[in-house]
Design a protein around this motif. Structure first.
Motif, mmCIF file in Angstrom:
data_model
loop_
_atom_site.group_PDB
_atom_site.id
_atom_site.type_symbol
_atom_site.label_atom_id
_atom_site.label_comp_id
_atom_site.label_asym_id
_atom_site.label_seq_id
_atom_site.Cartn_x
_atom_site.Cartn_y
_atom_site.Cartn_z
ATOM 1 N N ASP A 21 6.185 -0.268 -1.561
ATOM 2 C CA ASP A 21 5.454 -1.334 -2.206
ATOM 3 C C ASP A 21 3.872 -0.898 -2.037
ATOM 4 O O ASP A 21 3.776 -1.840 -0.911
ATOM 5 C CB ASP A 21 5.899 -3.131 -1.748
ATOM 6 C CG ASP A 21 4.625 -3.941 -3.185
ATOM 7 O OD1 ASP A 21 4.097 -3.411 -3.692
ATOM 8 O OD2 ASP A 21 5.266 -5.490 -2.032
ATOM 9 N N ALA A 24 1.426 -4.100 -0.496
ATOM 10 C CA ALA A 24 2.291 -4.356 0.969
ATOM 11 C C ALA A 24 1.787 -3.022 2.344
ATOM 12 O O ALA A 24 2.453 -3.593 3.486
ATOM 13 C CB ALA A 24 3.807 -4.308 1.258
ATOM 14 N N ARG A 26 -0.313 -1.266 4.838
ATOM 15 C CA ARG A 26 -2.079 -1.744 5.857
ATOM 16 C C ARG A 26 -2.598 -0.361 5.539
ATOM 17 O O ARG A 26 -2.811 1.223 5.485
ATOM 18 C CB ARG A 26 -1.512 -1.400 7.167
ATOM 19 C CG ARG A 26 -0.898 -3.007 7.282
ATOM 20 C CD ARG A 26 -0.228 -3.266 8.930
ATOM 21 N NE ARG A 26 -0.062 -1.987 9.632
ATOM 22 C CZ ARG A 26 -0.292 -1.584 10.467
ATOM 23 N NH1 ARG A 26 -0.556 -2.188 11.329
ATOM 24 N NH2 ARG A 26 0.012 -0.259 11.467
ATOM 25 N N GLN A 56 -5.839 1.960 -3.337
ATOM 26 C CA GLN A 56 -4.436 0.342 -3.913
ATOM 27 C C GLN A 56 -4.252 0.400 -4.851
ATOM 28 O O GLN A 56 -3.024 0.011 -5.342
ATOM 29 C CB GLN A 56 -4.601 -0.433 -2.416
ATOM 30 C CG GLN A 56 -3.260 -1.389 -2.334
ATOM 31 C CD GLN A 56 -3.623 -1.847 -1.178
ATOM 32 O OE1 GLN A 56 -4.322 -3.032 -0.934
ATOM 33 N NE2 GLN A 56 -2.298 -1.863 -0.052
#
Length: 64
Positions: A21, A24, A26, A56
């Motif tokens: 995902d 999620a 970092r 992202q």
């Protein structure tokens, strides 16, 4: 591939990590995954928060 190649990076990440995902991930991990991509040949120390956010988001869009 350079940091500015955001759509290509997002597509490569989607292909390499299809079960992840992207929302999620970092930023530290995202940075490492980008610089480890085959064909990535930009300065590893670049890729700040704004670029990582754009990558992202593009990855999230690619995963839809």
């Amino acid at each position: 591939m350079k940091w500015s190649d955001i759509p290509a990076i997002a597509e490569a990440l989607y292909d390499k990590h299809p079960d992840v995902d992207p929302a999620a991930v970092r930023f530290v991990d995202l940075h490492n995954w980008v610089v480890e991509l085959e064909g990535f040949d930009d300065d590893r120390t670049r890729g700040g928060e704004k670029v990582l956010e754009a990558i992202q988001q593009a990855w999230i869009d690619e995963a839809r």
